[in-house]
Every structure is written in structure tokens, then in C-alpha cells.
Design a protein around this motif. Structure first.
Motif, PDB file in Angstrom:
ATOM      1  N   ASN A 117      -2.577  12.109   0.396  1.00  0.00           N
ATOM      2  CA  ASN A 117      -1.365  11.238  -0.309  1.00  0.00           C
ATOM      3  C   ASN A 117      -1.248   9.722   0.689  1.00  0.00           C
ATOM      4  O   ASN A 117      -1.165   9.214  -0.222  1.00  0.00           O
ATOM      5  CB  ASN A 117       0.262  11.598   0.318  1.00  0.00           C
ATOM      6  CG  ASN A 117       0.197  12.853  -0.869  1.00  0.00           C
ATOM      7  OD1 ASN A 117      -0.514  12.650  -1.788  1.00  0.00           O
ATOM      8  ND2 ASN A 117       0.286  13.931  -0.764  1.00  0.00           N
ATOM      9  N   THR A 118      -1.679   9.705   2.074  1.00  0.00           N
ATOM     10  CA  THR A 118      -1.995   8.133   2.791  1.00  0.00           C
ATOM     11  C   THR A 118      -2.988   7.644   2.190  1.00  0.00           C
ATOM     12  O   THR A 118      -3.071   6.207   1.737  1.00  0.00           O
ATOM     13  CB  THR A 118      -1.896   8.910   4.295  1.00  0.00           C
ATOM     14  OG1 THR A 118      -0.558   9.210   4.641  1.00  0.00           O
ATOM     15  CG2 THR A 118      -2.114   7.400   4.610  1.00  0.00           C
ATOM     16  N   PHE A 119      -3.957   8.688   1.567  1.00  0.00           N
ATOM     17  CA  PHE A 119      -5.214   7.644   1.545  1.00  0.00           C
ATOM     18  C   PHE A 119      -5.003   7.563  -0.017  1.00  0.00           C
ATOM     19  O   PHE A 119      -5.261   6.401  -0.112  1.00  0.00           O
ATOM     20  CB  PHE A 119      -6.762   8.548   0.950  1.00  0.00           C
ATOM     21  CG  PHE A 119      -7.936   8.351   0.056  1.00  0.00           C
ATOM     22  CD1 PHE A 119      -8.182   7.010   0.778  1.00  0.00           C
ATOM     23  CD2 PHE A 119      -7.832   8.977  -1.035  1.00  0.00           C
ATOM     24  CE1 PHE A 119      -9.671   6.691   0.087  1.00  0.00           C
ATOM     25  CE2 PHE A 119      -9.380   8.570  -1.650  1.00  0.00           C
ATOM     26  CZ  PHE A 119      -9.335   7.240  -1.111  1.00  0.00           C
ATOM     27  N   THR A 120      -4.441   8.105  -0.731  1.00  0.00           N
ATOM     28  CA  THR A 120      -4.191   7.090  -2.143  1.00  0.00           C
ATOM     29  C   THR A 120      -3.099   6.420  -2.445  1.00  0.00           C
ATOM     30  O   THR A 120      -2.786   5.336  -2.749  1.00  0.00           O
ATOM     31  CB  THR A 120      -3.163   8.495  -3.178  1.00  0.00           C
ATOM     32  OG1 THR A 120      -2.689   9.225  -2.345  1.00  0.00           O
ATOM     33  CG2 THR A 120      -4.286   9.464  -3.687  1.00  0.00           C
ATOM     34  N   ASN A 121      -1.806   6.264  -1.479  1.00  0.00           N
ATOM     35  CA  ASN A 121      -0.955   5.748  -1.065  1.00  0.00           C
ATOM     36  C   ASN A 121      -1.779   3.802  -0.583  1.00  0.00           C
ATOM     37  O   ASN A 121      -1.238   3.100  -1.282  1.00  0.00           O
ATOM     38  CB  ASN A 121       0.083   5.461  -0.093  1.00  0.00           C
ATOM     39  CG  ASN A 121       1.034   6.730  -0.753  1.00  0.00           C
ATOM     40  OD1 ASN A 121       1.870   7.202   0.213  1.00  0.00           O
ATOM     41  ND2 ASN A 121       1.330   7.292  -1.745  1.00  0.00           N
ATOM     42  N   TYR A 122      -2.705   4.410   0.383  1.00  0.00           N
ATOM     43  CA  TYR A 122      -3.465   3.106   0.412  1.00  0.00           C
ATOM     44  C   TYR A 122      -4.593   2.213  -0.193  1.00  0.00           C
ATOM     45  O   TYR A 122      -4.133   1.109  -0.641  1.00  0.00           O
ATOM     46  CB  TYR A 122      -3.809   3.261   2.272  1.00  0.00           C
ATOM     47  CG  TYR A 122      -3.338   3.065   3.432  1.00  0.00           C
ATOM     48  CD1 TYR A 122      -1.789   3.640   3.576  1.00  0.00           C
ATOM     49  CD2 TYR A 122      -3.964   3.905   4.697  1.00  0.00           C
ATOM     50  CE1 TYR A 122      -1.011   4.046   4.290  1.00  0.00           C
ATOM     51  CE2 TYR A 122      -2.998   3.484   5.556  1.00  0.00           C
ATOM     52  CZ  TYR A 122      -1.923   4.227   5.713  1.00  0.00           C
ATOM     53  OH  TYR A 122      -0.911   4.422   6.786  1.00  0.00           O
ATOM     54  N   VAL A 123      -5.175   2.848  -0.776  1.00  0.00           N
ATOM     55  CA  VAL A 123      -5.963   2.675  -1.986  1.00  0.00           C
ATOM     56  C   VAL A 123      -4.949   1.779  -2.592  1.00  0.00           C
ATOM     57  O   VAL A 123      -5.537   0.463  -3.101  1.00  0.00           O
ATOM     58  CB  VAL A 123      -6.737   3.263  -3.097  1.00  0.00           C
ATOM     59  CG1 VAL A 123      -6.724   3.041  -3.878  1.00  0.00           C
ATOM     60  CG2 VAL A 123      -7.682   4.225  -1.783  1.00  0.00           C
ATOM     61  N   ASN A 124      -3.852   2.366  -3.915  1.00  0.00           N
ATOM     62  CA  ASN A 124      -3.173   2.011  -4.375  1.00  0.00           C
ATOM     63  C   ASN A 124      -2.142   0.091  -3.548  1.00  0.00           C
ATOM     64  O   ASN A 124      -2.338  -0.229  -4.790  1.00  0.00           O
ATOM     65  CB  ASN A 124      -2.199   2.630  -5.080  1.00  0.00           C
ATOM     66  CG  ASN A 124      -2.845   3.867  -6.142  1.00  0.00           C
ATOM     67  OD1 ASN A 124      -3.782   3.143  -6.309  1.00  0.00           O
ATOM     68  ND2 ASN A 124      -2.472   4.942  -5.234  1.00  0.00           N
ATOM     69  N   GLU A 125      -1.584   0.581  -2.547  1.00  0.00           N
ATOM     70  CA  GLU A 125      -1.610  -0.368  -2.234  1.00  0.00           C
ATOM     71  C   GLU A 125      -2.029  -1.638  -1.593  1.00  0.00           C
ATOM     72  O   GLU A 125      -2.390  -3.311  -1.715  1.00  0.00           O
ATOM     73  CB  GLU A 125      -0.321  -0.134  -1.230  1.00  0.00           C
ATOM     74  CG  GLU A 125       1.173   0.195  -1.502  1.00  0.00           C
ATOM     75  CD  GLU A 125       1.663  -0.447  -2.168  1.00  0.00           C
ATOM     76  OE1 GLU A 125       2.293  -1.662  -1.793  1.00  0.00           O
ATOM     77  OE2 GLU A 125       1.939   0.047  -3.158  1.00  0.00           O
ATOM     78  N   ALA A 126      -3.575  -1.318  -1.059  1.00  0.00           N
ATOM     79  CA  ALA A 126      -4.318  -2.391  -0.477  1.00  0.00           C
ATOM     80  C   ALA A 126      -5.217  -3.150  -2.011  1.00  0.00           C
ATOM     81  O   ALA A 126      -4.909  -4.471  -2.859  1.00  0.00           O
ATOM     82  CB  ALA A 126      -5.413  -1.812   0.275  1.00  0.00           C
ATOM     83  N   LEU A 127      -5.454  -2.114  -2.889  1.00  0.00           N
ATOM     84  CA  LEU A 127      -5.631  -2.877  -4.313  1.00  0.00           C
ATOM     85  C   LEU A 127      -5.287  -3.322  -5.279  1.00  0.00           C
ATOM     86  O   LEU A 127      -5.609  -3.725  -6.238  1.00  0.00           O
ATOM     87  CB  LEU A 127      -6.992  -1.649  -4.537  1.00  0.00           C
ATOM     88  CG  LEU A 127      -8.050  -1.193  -3.621  1.00  0.00           C
ATOM     89  CD1 LEU A 127      -9.017  -0.251  -4.001  1.00  0.00           C
ATOM     90  CD2 LEU A 127      -8.360  -2.539  -3.406  1.00  0.00           C
TER      91      LEU A 127
END
Length: 184
Positions: A157-167
Motif C-alpha cells: 500500500n505504501t508503494f501505491t500511495n507513493y506512486v499516486n502522490e508522486a505522480l
């Protein structure tokens, strides 16, 4: 608007297309998260593999969803809060009280509460856990496999959170606003 392209399935790299076709078949749609990650076939394959493997694990789907909501709130991820609130309401059939509890790092289910609290502690503490934290999970009858899977779900979930927030992935679910720390 997303910071990098969120291509239509047929415009993604060739190696991503069959993976997205499988997502389409399973979900009936291809959410923007999958399409933006599809810019890297390797990242998409890794995400789908990790997610798929954990979906066959020992943790219940409802506990996994509770963790997803809690971690999305910890990481202030509007996309994941929106997506997982939709899933929680429509698939897991959570009521508003449970969704609120999850976003607050807890659960109204006693056993799930231990998992969600541990997940939030891990996310906030960047993976740090004490002997007492592990003992609390074991006291709530979580197996060693489930404990490892809770940690894995925090990472996923941290991975998807980071992808969505960064991009800045464009939200394609009913939008759920991120609460600020003062509003939590």
C-alpha cells in the motif's frame, strides 16, 4: 492532471497490455493507478504479482482492506483513500463507522484492530516494531504468516500511495478528501 501519462491500455508499452487486459477482465475496468504504473511493464508486473500473491494469503480480504484504508490515510493519498473507500463500501460492505475507524488507524473488529494499529505503527515508524508490538498481535491470535503479511500489505500500500502522490494520478473513483492531521 497526472505528472506523467496515464495511457489508454492500447497505448501502454506492449509488455503491459496483456497485464492490463487481465485487470480489465478481473475488475471490469482498468483504474488509472494500473494505467500509470503500466508505463513500466516491470513495475506493473511486480505490483500485480505482489498483490496477487498476497490476495491468496492468510489475511482476510476485509483485514487487507482495513489496512489499505489506514495506510492511505497515514500517507495522505487521496487516490487510494478514494479507491479503498469505494471498495470498502461496495465490496467489503463496511459501514461509515468502520471506514472512519480504519482511517483513524483502528477497527471496530477486535482482532482486525490489532492488525490495523500495528500497520499504522509500522508505516509511521518506517518499519520499526517492538517485542511488545509483535506480542500484541500474537495475543490477538495472529499467526506468524499473518504477521508477515500485515507487513507486506503495509509495503504494498505504501508503494501505491507513493506512486499516486508522486505522480498525482487522476482519481477515477468518487473522491474522498484527505484529512489533515488537525482534522483527524
Amino acid at each position: 492532471m497526472s505528472r506523467i501519462p496515464t495511457p489508454a491500455t492500447e497505448q501502454t508499452p506492449e509488455k503491459s497490455q496483456p497485464l492490463l487486459a487481465a485487470v480489465q477482465k478481473q475488475l471490469g475496468t482498468v483504474p488509472n493507478l494500473f494505467r500509470i504504473v503500466a508505463n513500466s511493464p516491470a513495475a506493473l508486473e511486480a505490483y500485480l504479482g505482489f498483490s496477487g500473491a498476497l490476495g491468496k494469503g492468510a489475511l482476510s480480504a476485509k483485514t487487507r482492506e482495513r489496512i489499505a484504508l489506514a495506510i492511505a490515510q497515514v500517507n495522505d493519498c487521496g487516490y487510494c483513500l478514494s479507491a479503498h473507500t469505494y471498495i470498502a463500501r461496495n465490496l467489503a460492505k463496511f459501514d461509515d463507522a468502520e471506514i472512519t475507524a480504519n482511517r483513524n488507524g483502528a477497527s471496530n473488529d477486535v482482532k482486525a484492530d490489532a492488525a490495523v494499529r500495528f500497520a499504522v505503527k509500522l508505516a509511521r515508524g518506517r518499519g520499526q516494531a517492538s517485542d511488545a508490538d509483535i506480542a500484541a498481535l500474537k495475543d490477538t491470535e495472529y499467526s506468524d504468516a499473518e504477521i508477515v503479511e500485515i507487513i507486506a500489505h503495509v509495503a504494498l500500500n505504501t508503494f501505491t500511495n507513493y506512486v499516486n502522490e508522486a505522480l498525482k494520478t487522476e482519481i477515477d473513483f468518487p473522491v474522498v478528501p484527505v484529512r489533515t492531521a488537525a482534522a483527524a
